[in-house]
Scaffold this active site. Structure first.
Site, PDB file in Angstrom:
ATOM      1  N   VAL A   1       0.918  -1.157   0.052  1.00 53.44           N
ATOM      2  CA  VAL A   1      -0.097   0.140  -0.002  1.00 53.44           C
ATOM      3  C   VAL A   1       0.885   1.334  -0.091  1.00 53.44           C
ATOM      4  CG1 VAL A   1      -1.712   1.299   1.220  1.00 53.44           C
ATOM      5  CG2 VAL A   1      -1.629  -1.129   1.323  1.00 53.44           C
ATOM      6  N   CYS A   2       0.690   2.173  -0.778  1.00 53.80           N
ATOM      7  CA  CYS A   2       1.164   3.610  -0.616  1.00 53.80           C
ATOM      8  C   CYS A   2       0.140   4.342  -0.902  1.00 53.80           C
ATOM      9  CB  CYS A   2       2.224   3.674  -1.610  1.00 53.80           C
ATOM     10  SG  CYS A   2       1.632   3.864  -3.445  1.00 53.80           S
ATOM     11  N   ALA A   3       0.069   5.681  -1.161  1.00 54.81           N
ATOM     12  CA  ALA A   3      -0.935   6.724  -1.283  1.00 54.81           C
ATOM     13  C   ALA A   3      -1.806   6.602  -2.247  1.00 54.81           C
ATOM     14  CB  ALA A   3      -0.228   8.086  -1.270  1.00 54.81           C
TER      15      ALA A   3
END
Length: 139
Positions: free
Chosen positions: A98-100
């Site tokens: 997960v990232c932005a």
């Protein structure tokens, strides 16, 4: 078929547009096949983590992670992933990266795959996709 060359020469703009559109349509699918990365949306990610004892790996920087994150997720910033990859001991455990928005997650997933992690998934949309699915975040 015998007039294909003539058509391409006479309608080069139309032919070029067709090639670009075909590339846009198929490039994502080809890239997924070549890299072996599996995209999941937020709901599929939750199902995978809950049913198969997976883990969310958040590759945003520590300050971004502190503001808001998925519960029980592990923060391994992409900038420090090479040093901190040892925190992930079980290489067969499913990992949802997960990232932005999803871009850093793809890069991190490639690194994890190259380090012999077996099941690596990228959550499409990242934290933004999580928010759109109206799932809870913690701070």
């Amino acid at each position: 078929m015998e007039n294909l060359g003539e058509f391409i020469v006479n309608h080069w703009i139309l032919s070029a547009a067709w090639v670009v559109l075909a590339w846009l349509v198929f490039s994502d699918a080809i890239n997924r096949k070549l890299t072996g990365l599996q995209p999941l949306d937020a709901n599929q990610s939750v199902r995978l983590v809950n049913q198969y004892k997976g883990k969310f790996v958040d590759v945003r920087e520590a300050d971004e992670f502190e503001k808001e994150h998925i519960t029980d997720s592990v923060n391994l910033p992409l900038s420090k992933l090479d040093e901190e990859i040892k925190k992930l001991k079980n290489k067969s455990q499913p990992l949802v990266i997960v990232c932005a928005s999803g871009q850093r997650a793809r890069n991190a997933a490639k690194k994890l795959k190259s380090n012999d992690f077996e099941e690596v998934y990228v959550m499409t949309g990242g934290i933004n996709g999580w928010k759109e699915a109206k799932l809870p975040l913690f701070s």
